[in-house]
Design a protein around this motif. Structure first.
Motif, short mmCIF file in Angstrom:
data_model
loop_
_atom_site.label_atom_id
_atom_site.label_comp_id
_atom_site.label_asym_id
_atom_site.label_seq_id
_atom_site.Cartn_x
_atom_site.Cartn_y
_atom_site.Cartn_z
N HIS A 8 -7.09 -9.66 5.82
CA HIS A 8 -7.20 -8.50 4.92
C HIS A 8 -5.81 -8.06 4.46
O HIS A 8 -5.58 -7.77 3.28
N GLN A 36 0.82 -1.22 0.00
CA GLN A 36 0.00 0.00 0.00
C GLN A 36 0.85 1.27 0.00
O GLN A 36 0.34 2.36 -0.31
N HIS A 63 -3.48 -8.35 0.67
CA HIS A 63 -2.73 -7.30 -0.04
C HIS A 63 -1.39 -7.82 -0.56
O HIS A 63 -0.91 -7.35 -1.60
N CYS A 121 -10.89 0.02 3.00
CA CYS A 121 -9.45 -0.11 2.72
C CYS A 121 -8.87 1.28 2.49
O CYS A 121 -9.49 2.11 1.81
N LEU A 122 -7.69 1.51 3.06
CA LEU A 122 -7.07 2.83 2.91
C LEU A 122 -6.70 3.10 1.44
O LEU A 122 -6.51 4.24 1.05
NI NI Z 1 -6.55 -2.63 2.84
#
Ligand code: NI
Ligand SMILES: Cc1nc(NNC(=O)[C@H](CC2CCCC2)CN(O)CO)c(F)c(N2CCN3CCOC[C@@H]3C2)n1
Length: 183
Positions: free
Chosen positions: A153, A65, A157, A110-111
């Protein structure tokens, strides 16, 4: 310090890549990255700092991320018993899991996703996980409840999976037999 501008959003190719294993023992750069990710979560959970810097609340963050395609993520949350779960995982794996599923009754966000997507994300209710911490020590844990959801979660990713990939488009609030709700 990491800010929202450092978080890549859906559409960025890194979010759909398989992240690479981290050579052990982790090098100083990787340890520094993990430290900055944990600091981001702490800031995101601080009412003053999160407001001041416009940081969205978070209980987990995966390296992809922040455009670092490596198999590592951090988690920082309190479970329903108020017990703190504060982990940095390098090369995390699920070694076994329950048949039973559980899901967040509020759905997931989700960010890296700037929109809200309705629907339940059903995940393994209980998992036994393995990984390494920033010192290169092996960690093995049994997780259930919110910690188990967050772990899955974040692990998604590392495999290029987004939470909404699990939502049934035709019936987003469909539930499997015996799925455990988590408020
Ligand atoms: Ni996320
Ligand atoms: C459940 C929750 N998800 C929040 N956000 N989303 C995230 O963390 C994403 C990861 C989570 C989405 C569902 C499962 C994992 C980030 N992700 O995309 C990483 O891959 C929260 F912010 C939050 N809380 C409750 C606790 N509160 C303590 C005080 O500070 C605010 C904080 C807010 N609980």
């Amino acid at each position: 310090m990491l800010l929202m501008k450092d978080i890549i959003r859906e559409g960025h190719p890194t979010l759909r890549r398989i992240a690479k294993e981290v050579p052990l023992p982790p090098d100083p750069a990787d340890i520094e990255t993990l430290k900055s990710m944990k600091e981001f979560l702490i800031n995101s959970q601080d009412p003053v700092i999160s407001e001041k810097y416009g940081i969205r609340g978070g209980v987990g963050l995966a390296a992809p991320q922040i455009n670092v395609s490596k198999r590592m993520f951090v988690m920082r949350l309190n479970d329903e018993k108020g017990e703190e779960h504060d982990y940095s995982f390098i090369n995390p794996k699920i070694v076994s899991h329950s048949v039973e599923k559980s899901y967040l009754t509020s759905g997931e966000g989700c960010l890296s996703v700037d929109r809200s997507i309705p629907g339940y994300v059903q995940r393994h209710a209980r998992i036994t996980v393995k990984g390494y911490n920033e010192k290169g020590e092996e960690i093995k844990l049994r997780l259930r409840g919110l910690p188990a959801i967050v772990f899955q979660h974040e692990l998604d990713h590392l495999n290029g999976v987004m939470f909404y990939d699990h939502i049934d488009e035709k019936n987003p609030f469909q539930l499997k037999e015996g799925a455990i709700p988590i408020e």
